[in-house]
Motif scaffolding. Structure first.
Motif, PDB file in Angstrom:
ATOM      1  N   LYS A 109      -0.548 -10.923  -9.149  1.00  0.00           N
ATOM      2  CA  LYS A 109       0.229  -9.812  -9.687  1.00  0.00           C
ATOM      3  C   LYS A 109      -0.322  -8.431  -9.348  1.00  0.00           C
ATOM      4  CE  LYS A 109       1.899 -12.491 -13.665  1.00  0.00           C
ATOM      5  NZ  LYS A 109       1.973 -12.547 -15.143  1.00  0.00           N
ATOM      6  N   HIS A 110      -1.525  -8.376  -8.736  1.00  0.00           N
ATOM      7  CA  HIS A 110      -2.150  -7.077  -8.531  1.00  0.00           C
ATOM      8  C   HIS A 110      -2.874  -6.972  -7.185  1.00  0.00           C
ATOM      9  CE1 HIS A 110      -2.024  -7.571 -12.959  1.00  0.00           C
ATOM     10  NE2 HIS A 110      -1.732  -6.283 -12.956  1.00  0.00           N
ATOM     11  N   LEU A 111      -2.996  -5.738  -6.715  1.00  0.00           N
ATOM     12  CA  LEU A 111      -3.970  -5.384  -5.691  1.00  0.00           C
ATOM     13  C   LEU A 111      -5.137  -4.740  -6.433  1.00  0.00           C
ATOM     14  CD1 LEU A 111      -1.741  -3.780  -2.893  1.00  0.00           C
ATOM     15  CD2 LEU A 111      -2.692  -6.091  -2.959  1.00  0.00           C
ATOM     16  N   ILE A 112      -6.335  -5.217  -6.156  1.00  0.00           N
ATOM     17  CA  ILE A 112      -7.527  -4.750  -6.874  1.00  0.00           C
ATOM     18  C   ILE A 112      -8.377  -3.955  -5.888  1.00  0.00           C
ATOM     19  CG2 ILE A 112      -9.533  -5.458  -8.221  1.00  0.00           C
ATOM     20  CD1 ILE A 112      -7.942  -8.183  -8.581  1.00  0.00           C
ATOM     21  N   LEU A 113      -8.471  -2.676  -6.120  1.00  0.00           N
ATOM     22  CA  LEU A 113      -9.092  -1.769  -5.155  1.00  0.00           C
ATOM     23  C   LEU A 113     -10.417  -1.224  -5.684  1.00  0.00           C
ATOM     24  CD1 LEU A 113      -7.221   0.792  -2.986  1.00  0.00           C
ATOM     25  CD2 LEU A 113      -9.250   1.539  -4.227  1.00  0.00           C
ATOM     26  N   HIS A 114     -11.437  -1.311  -4.851  1.00  0.00           N
ATOM     27  CA  HIS A 114     -12.755  -0.762  -5.184  1.00  0.00           C
ATOM     28  C   HIS A 114     -13.097   0.363  -4.216  1.00  0.00           C
ATOM     29  CE1 HIS A 114     -14.070  -4.153  -7.865  1.00  0.00           C
ATOM     30  NE2 HIS A 114     -13.128  -4.773  -7.168  1.00  0.00           N
ATOM     31  N   THR A 115     -13.469   1.512  -4.758  1.00  0.00           N
ATOM     32  CA  THR A 115     -14.028   2.586  -3.939  1.00  0.00           C
ATOM     33  C   THR A 115     -15.486   2.774  -4.342  1.00  0.00           C
ATOM     34  OG1 THR A 115     -13.463   4.373  -5.487  1.00  0.00           O
ATOM     35  CG2 THR A 115     -11.772   3.717  -3.884  1.00  0.00           C
ATOM     36  N   LYS A 116     -16.123   3.750  -3.751  1.00  0.00           N
ATOM     37  CA  LYS A 116     -17.538   3.986  -4.063  1.00  0.00           C
ATOM     38  C   LYS A 116     -17.723   4.403  -5.517  1.00  0.00           C
ATOM     39  CE  LYS A 116     -21.610   6.348  -2.207  1.00  0.00           C
ATOM     40  NZ  LYS A 116     -22.103   7.293  -1.175  1.00  0.00           N
ATOM     41  N   THR A 117     -16.722   5.056  -6.076  1.00  0.00           N
ATOM     42  CA  THR A 117     -16.880   5.596  -7.431  1.00  0.00           C
ATOM     43  C   THR A 117     -15.837   5.088  -8.421  1.00  0.00           C
ATOM     44  OG1 THR A 117     -15.522   7.527  -6.843  1.00  0.00           O
ATOM     45  CG2 THR A 117     -17.914   7.722  -6.563  1.00  0.00           C
ATOM     46  N   ASP A 118     -14.902   4.254  -7.973  1.00  0.00           N
ATOM     47  CA  ASP A 118     -13.787   3.907  -8.857  1.00  0.00           C
ATOM     48  C   ASP A 118     -13.334   2.462  -8.641  1.00  0.00           C
ATOM     49  OD1 ASP A 118     -11.948   4.309 -10.813  1.00  0.00           O
ATOM     50  OD2 ASP A 118     -10.686   5.706  -9.695  1.00  0.00           O
ATOM     51  N   PHE A 119     -12.526   1.989  -9.589  1.00  0.00           N
ATOM     52  CA  PHE A 119     -11.934   0.659  -9.549  1.00  0.00           C
ATOM     53  C   PHE A 119     -10.532   0.765 -10.124  1.00  0.00           C
ATOM     54  CE2 PHE A 119     -10.841  -2.838 -12.441  1.00  0.00           C
ATOM     55  CZ  PHE A 119     -10.699  -3.875 -11.530  1.00  0.00           C
ATOM     56  N   LYS A 120      -9.533   0.252  -9.392  1.00  0.00           N
ATOM     57  CA  LYS A 120      -8.144   0.368  -9.845  1.00  0.00           C
ATOM     58  C   LYS A 120      -7.394  -0.926  -9.583  1.00  0.00           C
ATOM     59  CE  LYS A 120      -7.740   5.359  -9.113  1.00  0.00           C
ATOM     60  NZ  LYS A 120      -7.017   6.433  -8.387  1.00  0.00           N
ATOM     61  N   LYS A 121      -6.376  -1.156 -10.422  1.00  0.00           N
ATOM     62  CA  LYS A 121      -5.468  -2.284 -10.237  1.00  0.00           C
ATOM     63  C   LYS A 121      -4.051  -1.749 -10.066  1.00  0.00           C
ATOM     64  CE  LYS A 121      -7.265  -6.530 -12.295  1.00  0.00           C
ATOM     65  NZ  LYS A 121      -6.989  -7.590 -13.286  1.00  0.00           N
TER      66      LYS A 121
ATOM     67  N   LEU B  42       0.831  -1.207   0.000  1.00  0.00           N
ATOM     68  CA  LEU B  42       0.000   0.000   0.000  1.00  0.00           C
ATOM     69  C   LEU B  42       0.861   1.252   0.000  1.00  0.00           C
ATOM     70  CD1 LEU B  42      -2.746  -1.060   2.596  1.00  0.00           C
ATOM     71  CD2 LEU B  42      -2.977  -0.968   0.110  1.00  0.00           C
ATOM     72  N   ALA B  43       1.949   1.210   0.779  1.00  0.00           N
ATOM     73  CA  ALA B  43       2.843   2.369   0.857  1.00  0.00           C
ATOM     74  C   ALA B  43       3.515   2.642  -0.487  1.00  0.00           C
ATOM     75  CB  ALA B  43       3.897   2.144   1.938  1.00  0.00           C
ATOM     76  N   LYS B  44       3.881   1.595  -1.219  1.00  0.00           N
ATOM     77  CA  LYS B  44       4.521   1.758  -2.529  1.00  0.00           C
ATOM     78  C   LYS B  44       3.621   2.507  -3.499  1.00  0.00           C
ATOM     79  CE  LYS B  44       7.425  -2.399  -2.298  1.00  0.00           C
ATOM     80  NZ  LYS B  44       7.624  -3.767  -2.851  1.00  0.00           N
ATOM     81  N   HIS B  45       2.317   2.290  -3.363  1.00  0.00           N
ATOM     82  CA  HIS B  45       1.365   2.933  -4.276  1.00  0.00           C
ATOM     83  C   HIS B  45       0.658   4.118  -3.629  1.00  0.00           C
ATOM     84  CE1 HIS B  45       1.859  -0.237  -7.260  1.00  0.00           C
ATOM     85  NE2 HIS B  45       1.735  -1.133  -6.288  1.00  0.00           N
ATOM     86  N   GLN B  46       1.140   4.521  -2.450  1.00  0.00           N
ATOM     87  CA  GLN B  46       0.596   5.678  -1.723  1.00  0.00           C
ATOM     88  C   GLN B  46      -0.915   5.549  -1.511  1.00  0.00           C
ATOM     89  OE1 GLN B  46       1.986   8.949  -4.197  1.00  0.00           O
ATOM     90  NE2 GLN B  46       3.892   9.108  -3.018  1.00  0.00           N
ATOM     91  N   ILE B  47      -1.333   4.353  -1.127  1.00  0.00           N
ATOM     92  CA  ILE B  47      -2.749   4.091  -0.843  1.00  0.00           C
ATOM     93  C   ILE B  47      -2.987   4.256   0.655  1.00  0.00           C
ATOM     94  CG2 ILE B  47      -4.621   2.415  -0.941  1.00  0.00           C
ATOM     95  CD1 ILE B  47      -3.098   1.056  -3.243  1.00  0.00           C
ATOM     96  N   THR B  48      -3.941   5.087   0.999  1.00  0.00           N
ATOM     97  CA  THR B  48      -4.325   5.290   2.396  1.00  0.00           C
ATOM     98  C   THR B  48      -5.671   4.619   2.635  1.00  0.00           C
ATOM     99  OG1 THR B  48      -3.188   7.421   2.446  1.00  0.00           O
ATOM    100  CG2 THR B  48      -4.781   6.994   4.191  1.00  0.00           C
TER     101      THR B  48
END
Length: 218
Positions: free
Chosen positions: A202-214, A183-189
């Protein structure tokens, strides 16, 4: 006249229950948590009393309103307090991983081996060694991922509503320190905006209320 009054009360409470369930946002019976299921039983008993014992119809209606308000308040609290949701609804448990049964988890869930086999048969699965993952959901339903149709994404989320889930990390063979470094490498809080965070090889798959990122794992 007594029969007509009973019929009118039945119609009244039927409409009241329909409206109540719309307000509570009820799901299918198979998706109900233990709290939802108990609430359904109480509502049924309260409404039945109001129909059968006509002189208490107003008391029953008041009780129904109180239960609906309680359910709405509890639902909002669970949205704002993920820890509370965990204690009320419980969490998903992985009972089979790569064809091996976790007997300790079965014991903790108080599920007998023959009960597990019955659940597998009901899902048209017989060979345990052909199962990639099998998970008992918080509502008691069994989710199965078979090796013949493997998933690359680990099925248990590492983060829910900003909270790290140690149980999921443990079952994936990872540590919290590893996740914090990624998380720190990608500056994810982590905060309430992070609804879910899953993991594949190979990935962290992150879901927020309005977005989706790998995010690629380094």
């Amino acid at each position: 006249m007594h029969v007509i009054y009973s019929v009118l009360l039945a119609i009244f409470f039927y409409l009241a229950i329909v409206i109540s369930y719309k307000l509570m946002g009820k799901r299918e019976i198979s998706e109900l948590s233990i709290f939802d299921f108990v609430m359904n039983l109480i509502i049924a008993d309260v409404v039945a009393t109001g129909i059968v014992e006509e002189e208490f119809w107003l008391d029953s209606f008041t009780g129904l309103i109180a239960l609906v308000l309680l359910q709405i308040v509890m639902a909002k609290l669970q949205l704002k307090k993920p820890k509370l949701r965990k204690y009320i609804n419980g969490e998903s448990s992985m009972i089979i991983k790569n064809g091996k049964i976790d007997f300790d988890e079965l014991t903790k869930l108080r599920i007998q081996l023959d009960e597990l086999m019955m659940m597998l048969r009901q899902s048209n699965v017989i060979e345990i060694e052909g199962i990639q993952y099998a998970i008992i959901e918080s509502n008691g339903k069994l989710s199965i991922y078979e090796k013949r149709l493997p998933t690359k994404t680990f099925p248990l989320p590492f983060v829910i509503s900003g909270m790290i889930k140690p149980y999921a990390l443990e079952n994936a063979g990872l540590q919290e320190d590893w996740l914090h470094r990624q998380l720190a490498k990608h500056q994810i809080t982590l905060d309430q905006e992070v609804k879910y965070l899953f993991y594949d090889e190979k990935h962290l798959i992150l879901h927020t209320k309005t977005d989706f990122k790998k995010y690629k794992i380094n």
